[in-house]
Design a protein around this motif. Sequence first.
Motif, PDB file in Angstrom:
ATOM      1  N   MET A 193       0.858  -1.198   0.000  1.00 27.07           N
ATOM      2  CA  MET A 193       0.000   0.000   0.000  1.00 27.07           C
ATOM      3  C   MET A 193       0.891   1.244   0.000  1.00 27.07           C
ATOM      4  N   SER A 194       0.654   2.119  -0.923  1.00 28.39           N
ATOM      5  CA  SER A 194       1.514   3.309  -1.013  1.00 28.39           C
ATOM      6  C   SER A 194       1.186   4.296   0.092  1.00 28.39           C
ATOM      7  N   PHE A 195       2.089   5.225   0.277  1.00 31.47           N
ATOM      8  CA  PHE A 195       1.902   6.260   1.295  1.00 31.47           C
ATOM      9  C   PHE A 195       0.631   7.060   1.023  1.00 31.47           C
ATOM     10  N   ASN A 196       0.430   7.389  -0.264  1.00 29.20           N
ATOM     11  CA  ASN A 196      -0.777   8.155  -0.630  1.00 29.20           C
ATOM     12  C   ASN A 196      -2.050   7.418  -0.287  1.00 29.20           C
ATOM     13  N   GLN A 197      -2.025   6.089  -0.524  1.00 25.49           N
ATOM     14  CA  GLN A 197      -3.219   5.302  -0.208  1.00 25.49           C
ATOM     15  C   GLN A 197      -3.459   5.271   1.294  1.00 25.49           C
ATOM     16  N   TRP A 198      -2.348   5.127   2.026  1.00 20.72           N
ATOM     17  CA  TRP A 198      -2.466   5.090   3.491  1.00 20.72           C
ATOM     18  C   TRP A 198      -3.130   6.353   3.998  1.00 20.72           C
ATOM     19  N   ILE A 199      -2.642   7.512   3.507  1.00 23.82           N
ATOM     20  CA  ILE A 199      -3.228   8.797   3.917  1.00 23.82           C
ATOM     21  C   ILE A 199      -4.676   8.873   3.461  1.00 23.82           C
ATOM     22  N   ASN A 200      -4.883   8.557   2.188  1.00 24.12           N
ATOM     23  CA  ASN A 200      -6.193   8.793   1.583  1.00 24.12           C
ATOM     24  C   ASN A 200      -7.309   7.952   2.179  1.00 24.12           C
ATOM     25  N   SER A 201      -6.956   6.742   2.673  1.00 26.07           N
ATOM     26  CA  SER A 201      -8.016   5.921   3.253  1.00 26.07           C
ATOM     27  C   SER A 201      -8.404   6.436   4.635  1.00 26.07           C
ATOM     28  N   ARG A 202      -7.574   7.323   5.199  1.00 22.96           N
ATOM     29  CA  ARG A 202      -7.897   7.921   6.504  1.00 22.96           C
ATOM     30  C   ARG A 202      -8.366   9.356   6.381  1.00 22.96           C
ATOM     31  N   LEU A 203      -7.748  10.080   5.453  1.00 25.69           N
ATOM     32  CA  LEU A 203      -8.094  11.487   5.235  1.00 25.69           C
ATOM     33  C   LEU A 203      -8.097  11.697   3.722  1.00 25.69           C
TER      34      LEU A 203
END
Lengths: 200, 315
Positions: free
Chosen positions: B1-11
Amino acid sequence: MLILRMAMGNESVDLKKRAFLTRTSQALGAIAVCGAAIPLVQYLKPGREAAMSSLPVEFDLSGLKPGDQRTVLWRGKPIWVIRRTMEQVTALNKINPNLSDPNSQIEQQPEYAKNPYRSLRPDILVLVGLCTHLGCAPTFRPEPKAIDEDWDGGFFCSCHGSKFDLAGRVYKGVPAPTNLEVPPYYFKNDQLLVIGAHEA
Amino acid sequence: MSFNQWINSRLPISDFFDQHLRQYYAPKNLNFWYFFGSLAILCLSIQIISGIWLLMYYEPTAKTAFDSIEFMMREVPYGWLLRYVHAVGASSFFVILYFHLYRALMYGSYQRPRELLWLSGVLLLILAMAEAYTGYVLPWGQMSYWAAKVIMNIFGAIPFIGEPIMHLIQGDYVVSEVTLQRFFAFHVVAFPMILLAMVFLHLVALHTVGSNNPDGIEIKDNKGADGIPKDGVPFHPYFTIKDLVAAAAFLIIFFTIVFYNPTMDGLFLEKENFIPANPLVTPPEIKPSWYLAPYYAILRAVPNQLLGALAMISG
């Protein structure tokens, strides 16, 4: 509408040219942002008025009795002037094993204060009254045993418990890393001290 | 999971930008008149940033306000630049807003379904005027003082309750330091917060109904099989790039004025305002800032205190 047709899958899209244009505009944009930051950052610097307050200040020693401490403001910082008694001066000569830098090896004083008294004249001590840990102003506690059983008199910082002896030398095992700072100073004559400048 | 996905699934930051920039479709026939909305946001940003910097040296008291600004301009590095950017920025903001408003009138952008977009815009204009007026008082020069006095007396013209209201707003029986300090609070905290909230609502309304266009075609009425308006193009990159060109052109003009004629020969900063406020002497020529001039002209044209004030407000 040319761009639009190209974006819609026309073979003739020159991706290299497009990448070049994107990068050039990004670079120019970054330069513009840096340029705009210059005045905003320069504005934050200390101004000419702050520089004026760093001029030397004079202090008259005639009212200072042995054992007395006075505080003078220089560059917005408290400067302590203390006239130590003869006993206090002689006690400084025997090296206390609990001091972390008894010979003032670390540059915290002008060359002329790099001696057991950390001062020009053995009796007059001039120090920047700010703890070298996080900048609180320590308290002058000359009375022995005032802080703990081994206390010989000195300065105690109430913020985080740093201890210094009567020459501003830091004790071992306290948060402050270095001795208290000695500002530049000289004696204009026997009774007049000038703080903030070396002797010309 | 990319960093962007990690952020985006939370914010969902990138989802938000996709929704409002990459997948927000604007009519493809928007012309230069549609620059002024994004330019208004640029102006507002310039005002907020320069304003924060001015606050670092400004002192809101009758004794020190004027001198603190002069000190900033003469002694603080680039203080003159930030002060002039803020002053020219205020006037530019109104130039942009009036073009923006003219565009809306010209193309009928106030009509169904954009009524609330228009009304929130009108409120924003009134708020901008209140912000500009309270800001103009802060340097506490002659024009600041007397402009404050004239506007306060307009409130005083309201029948029966006028005088108490005037005293309530100015916090004194005359315009004084108390007035200065509450205008400072309005200008620096209250109005900007309301202004930003209103800008947000204005944009929510815009992104709900979509931009109008010179031909008056509703692009949402003609969608392709994929549900995308056939006459729309994604806002990003097409209009962000177009708006950037407009921003560059605007900034060239803006900084030419800031560097070569920051007072615009007295139009942006009247020369009387370089004289400290004096409650005993009214300057011989008193006029409001140019962006309030039409309303002021109405006020002066009607030979009756109350009717004049009413005509001005309805204007």
